[in-house]
Design an enzyme around this catalytic site. Sequence first.
Site, short mmCIF file in Angstrom:
data_model
loop_
_atom_site.label_atom_id
_atom_site.label_comp_id
_atom_site.label_asym_id
_atom_site.label_seq_id
_atom_site.Cartn_x
_atom_site.Cartn_y
_atom_site.Cartn_z
N GLU A 58 60.72 124.33 -32.43
CA GLU A 58 61.71 125.29 -32.63
C GLU A 58 61.80 126.41 -31.44
OE1 GLU A 58 64.52 125.46 -34.84
OE2 GLU A 58 63.90 123.43 -35.18
N CYS A 213 79.90 117.89 -32.39
CA CYS A 213 80.60 118.94 -32.27
C CYS A 213 79.94 119.76 -31.10
CB CYS A 213 80.34 119.79 -33.43
SG CYS A 213 81.57 121.05 -33.48
N CYS A 220 85.53 114.57 -32.19
CA CYS A 220 86.31 115.15 -33.68
C CYS A 220 86.43 113.94 -34.33
CB CYS A 220 87.30 115.99 -33.51
SG CYS A 220 87.02 117.59 -32.49
N CYS A 223 83.66 112.95 -36.46
CA CYS A 223 82.69 113.79 -37.31
C CYS A 223 82.93 113.56 -38.56
CB CYS A 223 83.44 115.22 -36.88
SG CYS A 223 82.62 116.54 -37.89
N CYS A 229 87.87 120.42 -41.36
CA CYS A 229 87.42 121.52 -40.48
C CYS A 229 88.59 122.32 -40.08
CB CYS A 229 87.25 120.64 -39.11
SG CYS A 229 86.82 121.76 -37.56
#
Length: 377
Positions: A58, A213, A220, A223, A229
């Site tokens: 991370e 995204c 899209c 997605c 959305c």
Amino acid sequence: MPAHSLTPSCPLPDSAAIAASRKPDDFSARLLRWWDTNGRQDLPWQQPRTPYRVWVSEIMLQQTQVTTVIPYFERWMQDFADISTLAAAPLDDILAHWAGLGYYARARNLHRAAVICAEKYGGELPAGETELTALPGIGRSTANAIISQSTDTPAAVLDGNVRRVLARHARVDGWSGSAAVQKILWAEAQRRLPRGRGADYTQAIMDLGALLCTRSNPACGQCPVNADCQALAVGLVDKYPAPKPATRVTQRRLEMLVLLHTQAGGKQRVLLEKRPPRGIWGGLWCLPEAPDRAALEDYTGLDLADGQPLPVLQHRLSHQHLSIQPILLSKAVAKQVKCSSEQRWVTLGSNKQPGMPKPVAQLLQQLAGQTISGENA
């Protein structure tokens, strides 16, 4: 509702499917179904998902692409396999492993946090969000990523990819880095959490931002949550999230001394010095530098009249654009230079190199492949 309307950059969903009526867990269910087939499930920090491995990944992934991070992560784990090993390692070794990733405060914070964990938590990361966020370099999102991915407990994260997904899906106006917008995004992230599969969901929403995204040309049509959305529904996907306000980038010129000394046998070495722990390239080994030639002569105590200018290096930082003029001097007597504990001679081309800023490392790599003429004592 924005007053203007643009031609949608992605195909619009059926308006009847748009959603304020959908339940939050429906979002996570659709996302997890997509991830089970299309998500990234073979990343090195997933095998196994230990708190330490997730933590290191991370931190490395902050402002850095996955493809860049993977080889760094694998080398890191070979030499710093656990927190105790990391805590005991010299900072120079840690920065050498980090060289090229940039944002070196991340590496320094990893080391500081490892020392705290070794002293206070028996060489393990603490389990709670409060204790994790008290460690250097760990914020709320990183703490929750560690918790969710290592314990499978659902916990909201808000890295750059997730902020973009949520800003579009919930159509949240404003720059996602501002405190007011982040408060809204945290609430949106929290309400979309699943009841289980916390580790998979965290990776899934990160993958959605990274793979579909995306900042530009988002896919899209592929997605899994496009039906509700809100940015897509009004054809404004390319307007969310709002861009970060422009940061003033300053222009800065540096002159750096490349002081070469040829040893018996022909090996050449160069003088480096350790930078202060704070500021640009903090803690890294760099060439002696000054704003101009006269200042560099004053700083080093050397006459640079015979110095050979090398090609200027251009290097961009987040807030500075550096123009670096290297000056090669290969006729100086090594004993003329007083080396302190913050200076060392490094052999060009050696396998063991200290952590250096990217432009310095690239310059020395180029010099290592050349034969530098000049008389040295």
